[in-house]
Design an enzyme around this catalytic site. Structure first.
Site, short mmCIF file in Angstrom:
data_model
loop_
_atom_site.label_atom_id
_atom_site.label_comp_id
_atom_site.label_asym_id
_atom_site.label_seq_id
_atom_site.Cartn_x
_atom_site.Cartn_y
_atom_site.Cartn_z
N LYS A 1 1.04 -1.10 -0.04
CA LYS A 1 -0.22 -0.17 0.04
C LYS A 1 1.02 1.13 -0.12
O LYS A 1 0.51 2.45 -0.57
CB LYS A 1 -0.90 -0.02 1.22
CG LYS A 1 -2.19 -1.01 0.97
CD LYS A 1 -2.82 -1.49 2.28
CE LYS A 1 -3.90 -2.49 2.08
NZ LYS A 1 -4.46 -3.11 3.29
N GLN B 1 -5.36 -1.82 9.21
CA GLN B 1 -4.84 -3.37 8.54
C GLN B 1 -5.59 -4.35 9.55
O GLN B 1 -5.12 -4.30 10.79
CB GLN B 1 -3.53 -3.33 8.60
CG GLN B 1 -3.04 -4.72 7.59
CD GLN B 1 -3.58 -4.86 6.50
OE1 GLN B 1 -3.43 -3.94 5.53
NE2 GLN B 1 -3.98 -6.02 5.85
N ASP C 1 -11.41 2.23 3.23
CA ASP C 1 -11.77 0.61 2.82
C ASP C 1 -13.05 0.40 2.62
O ASP C 1 -13.63 -0.72 2.03
CB ASP C 1 -11.26 -0.11 4.29
CG ASP C 1 -10.20 -0.85 4.14
OD1 ASP C 1 -9.53 -0.89 3.17
OD2 ASP C 1 -9.13 -1.13 5.08
#
Length: 280
Positions: free
Chosen positions: A52, A96, A119
């Site tokens: 990322k 995460q 997300d």
């Protein structure tokens, strides 16, 4: 031979488009920044976080990294999220997953400002998707829609079957296919006569979490097969939920593992970050 849907090439094309867009935004003094939080040092999570950061650097997005020890308390994590919600220069916040057992993932996801929920996991983002309002969409399903569209595969009026009902892939995938005017069935571990259901599919999306479970017996001749799974087999080689060699003999198009759905997830995360920056 089926059409092999190349997620690497399509994700690269999306990142190139975003790079140009971010360059133009910088000329207007709009800088985009993603904050990435990792708790503990799960090896797979570390790889994802690294990828990322690399994607951010490539596109021209600033990234802030918060690597917290395994023993970080839930309250400490929530406080960091609240601080990042307040920071004007941070446009997107990504925590995460998975988190250590002592931290409630749901509460952490709900703590992120929906305007920074790149997300697409916040209940408000999911609700917006359900009723067809603008909002962030979970990156893997959004990536699959791009794979289909950019490979010239029509979704409207097609019979679509999604195997798997997770909040991250299965459910939002079904909603996105509906948005594209597909006729959608969601199948799962309790579905009776699974092969009968999947053999109706013009587009079969497999997110079942079991290596090589889907063989050609599950697939209609000429169907498009999208494999979301990722596992290591007995020889430590990556494989998906679909038995690729077996299914390739009957389908019209298929995604490989690796190099299919995987690269799209990060490309769509970058897309969400850019959209967040523009909206804010």
């Amino acid at each position: 031979m089926p059409q092999i849907i190349d997620g690497k090439a399509i994700s690269t094309a999306i990142k190139e488009e975003l790079k140009i867009e971010v360059g133009k935004l910088k000329e207007e003094h709009i800088h985009i920044c993603l904050a990435v939080i990792q708790v503990g040092n799960d090896p797979a999570s570390s790889v994802y976080v690294g990828n990322k950061k690399k994607a951010c650097a490539y596109i021209g997005i600033d990234s802030q990294s918060y690597e917290l020890p395994e023993e970080t308390t839930q309250e400490e994590l929530l406080k960091l999220i609240r601080d990042l919600n307040e920071k004007k220069e941070v446009n997107g916040i990504l925590v995460q997953l998975p988190l250590p057992k002592h931290i409630d993932e749901d509460e952490v996801i709900r703590a992120i400002d929906p305007k920074k929920d790149v997300d697409g996991f916040h209940p408000q983002s999911v609700g917006a998707l359900c009723i067809g309002q603008p909002g962030f969409v979970s990156c893997t399903p959004a990536g699959i829609i791009q794979l289909l569209k950019r490979s010239g595969i029509e979704i409207a009026a097609k019979e679509c079957v999604v195997i798997g009902r997770s909040n991250i892939v299965g459910k939002p995938m079904a909603l996105l296919l509906l948005r594209e005017n597909g006729t959608v069935t969601v199948a799962h571990s309790r579905t009776k006569d699974l092969k009968e259901v999947t053999k109706r599919a013009d587009i079969l999306i497999v997110a079942v979490g079991r290596p090589k479970m889907i063989t050609k017996e599950y697939v209609k001749e000429g169907a498009v097969v999208i494999d979301v799974g990722i596992h290591r087999n007995e020889n430590n080689k990556l494989c998906g939920d679909v038995d690729y060699d077996d299914v390739a003999s009957v389908c019209s198009a298929i995604t490989p593992v690796p190099g299919g759905v995987g690269p799209m997830t990060i490309a769509m995360l970058m897309h969400n970050c850019v959209e967040a920056g523009k909206a804010q």
